[in-house]
Write an enzyme that holds these catalytic residues in place. Structure first.
Site, short mmCIF file in Angstrom:
data_model
loop_
_atom_site.label_atom_id
_atom_site.label_comp_id
_atom_site.label_asym_id
_atom_site.label_seq_id
_atom_site.Cartn_x
_atom_site.Cartn_y
_atom_site.Cartn_z
N CYS A 189 -50.22 -53.97 -113.51
CA CYS A 189 -50.26 -53.87 -112.06
C CYS A 189 -49.17 -52.89 -111.64
O CYS A 189 -48.22 -52.65 -112.37
CB CYS A 189 -50.07 -55.23 -111.40
SG CYS A 189 -48.54 -56.09 -111.82
N HIS A 231 -39.18 -55.40 -118.82
CA HIS A 231 -40.06 -54.51 -118.06
C HIS A 231 -39.28 -53.32 -117.51
O HIS A 231 -38.97 -53.26 -116.31
CB HIS A 231 -40.72 -55.32 -116.93
CG HIS A 231 -41.68 -54.57 -116.08
ND1 HIS A 231 -42.24 -53.36 -116.44
CD2 HIS A 231 -42.18 -54.85 -114.84
CE1 HIS A 231 -43.05 -52.95 -115.48
NE2 HIS A 231 -43.03 -53.83 -114.50
N CYS A 284 -44.93 -48.81 -112.09
CA CYS A 284 -45.05 -49.52 -113.37
C CYS A 284 -46.13 -48.95 -114.28
O CYS A 284 -46.15 -49.24 -115.47
CB CYS A 284 -45.34 -51.00 -113.12
SG CYS A 284 -44.17 -51.77 -111.99
#
Length: 393
Positions: free
Chosen positions: A378, A349, A88
């Site tokens: 994160c 996302h 991510c």
């Protein structure tokens, strides 16, 4: 030390899983932005020293998706490119690598960002290379395993959020309320045209008729309420509280920016948006990966010689409401300054792109009153990355 500036920053709309971008490869989304940045800045493509793009779910796309995006985006074959996978954090790590290459004098101009098409991630048949003697075989979902599974504990990222729920005593109602607030802020921003300056529409050819032009994020939902979200079943644990409604979605999209030395920007008469002040990365126990931004933020602030109170706006990736609430509790962030246009729970996302997306959204909020911003994400496996930027003066 060489000052590194961000001279252009754009993103595509974010598509939902199986939505408008389901047939558009990640590298085409990236290429759209590269082409737009070159046109918008008037930059000679041959002056770009390197292209660095984050992309997590690379299987089946072909060699080095960043290189594909660069070539399809109109850059000459002399411009090198490489692809980054820090899950991510990939998009933001790409920008950090661009920053580092400029500080060391290796590059002057870098196109950096992230891209992802989770809808196109393939199913895999592991250990099939040399055939099977007998028995049933199963397919592995590359999106779930390579993008959303904690390899150290062999469970979904959602369980790491459930672990934070237990550790911090976070209620289901708190999570659902957080998710509703994210959606409401995103709806308001979308209706007011606040994303228009950062979004580059994507044209999608159709088998018949005119192309479809995608101009808005598909995941933003009106009329979401705590009452409606409370009806959703737990997604990862029988007696859990993390649901599809209070977690980020599975999405497709890209974000890109032009990273330059200040001297080169002046030489080319390109007006920068912001200065990159510093970065921070941090690691924690993978089972509670969502709390890692606390350490990353602290390191980024220290390297930028700033305090938390100096930050005017925060763009923190909302992997899960529970994860975001845990970080907020540790850092004691002022809610009126955090994700003022909504976050990933509403916007989406696309994992390889999100690190660049949050920074793009942050940059388009900087003005004479909002001069300093911080962004963080994160990262699956127990990590996080953060960056601090300031309005260019």
């Amino acid at each position: 030390m060489t000052r590194v500036v961000l001279a252009a920053a754009y993103r595509t709309p974010i598509g939902v899983f199986g939505g408008a971008f389901k047939d558009v490869p990640a590298y085409d989304l990236g290429a759209t932005l590269i082409e737009h940045i070159i046109k918008e800045t008037g930059l000679n493509p041959s002056e770009i020293d390197e292209v660095i793009i984050g992309n997590v779910l690379q299987a089946g796309q072909g060699q080095n998706p960043a290189r594909i995006a660069a070539m399809k985006g109109g850059l000459p074959e002399t411009v090198p490119a490489f692809t980054v996978n820090k899950v991510c954090g990939s998009g933001l790590k790409s920008i950090q690598l661009a920053y580092q290459s400029i500080v060391t004098g290796e590059n002057d101009i870098v196109l950096a960002g992230g891209m992802e098409n989770m809808s196109q991630s393939p199913m895999l048949v592991n250990n099939s290379r040399f055939g099977f003697k007998m028995g049933h075989q199963s397919m592995v979902d590359s999106m779930v395993y390579d993008g959303l599974t904690d390899v150290f504990n062999q469970y979904h990222m959602g369980i790491t959020a459930e672990n934070l729920v237990e550790q911090y005593g976070i209620s289901r109602e708190e999570q659902d309320t957080f998710a509703v607030n994210s959606q409401q802020k995103a709806v308001r921003a979308q209706q007011n045209g606040e994303f228009d300056s950062e979004i580059v529409p994507v044209s999608i050819p159709q088998r018949k008729g005119e192309p479809i032009l995608v101009t808005k994020d598909e995941g933003v939902r009106e009329n979401v309420s705590v009452e409606k979200l409370s009806r959703l079943r737990p997604a990862f644990k029988k007696d859990g509280t993390v649901t599809a409604g209070n977690a980020s979605g599975i999405n497709d999209g890209a974000a890109m920016m032009l990273v330059m030395s200040e001297d080169k920007a002046k030489e080319l008469n390109i007006e920068p948006l912001a200065v990159l002040d510093g970065f921070g990365s941090h690691g924690v126990d993978p089972s509670i990966m969502g709390i890692a931004p606390v350490g990353a933020v602290e390191k980024a602030l220290k390297r930028s010689k700033k305090e938390l109170s100096d930050i005017d706006v925060f763009e923190l990736n909302e992997a899960f409401a529970a994860q975001s609430l845990a970080v907020d509790r540790e850092l004691k962030l002022p809610p009126e300054k955090v994700n003022v246009k909504g976050g990933a729970i509403a916007l989406g996302h696309p994992i390889g792109a999100s690190g660049a997306r949050v920074l793009v959204t942050l940059l388009h909020q900087l003005n004479d009153e909002v001069e300093t911003g911080l962004t963080s994400l994160c990262i699956g496996g127990g990590q996080a990355i953060a960056a601090v930027v300031s309005k260019y003066k």
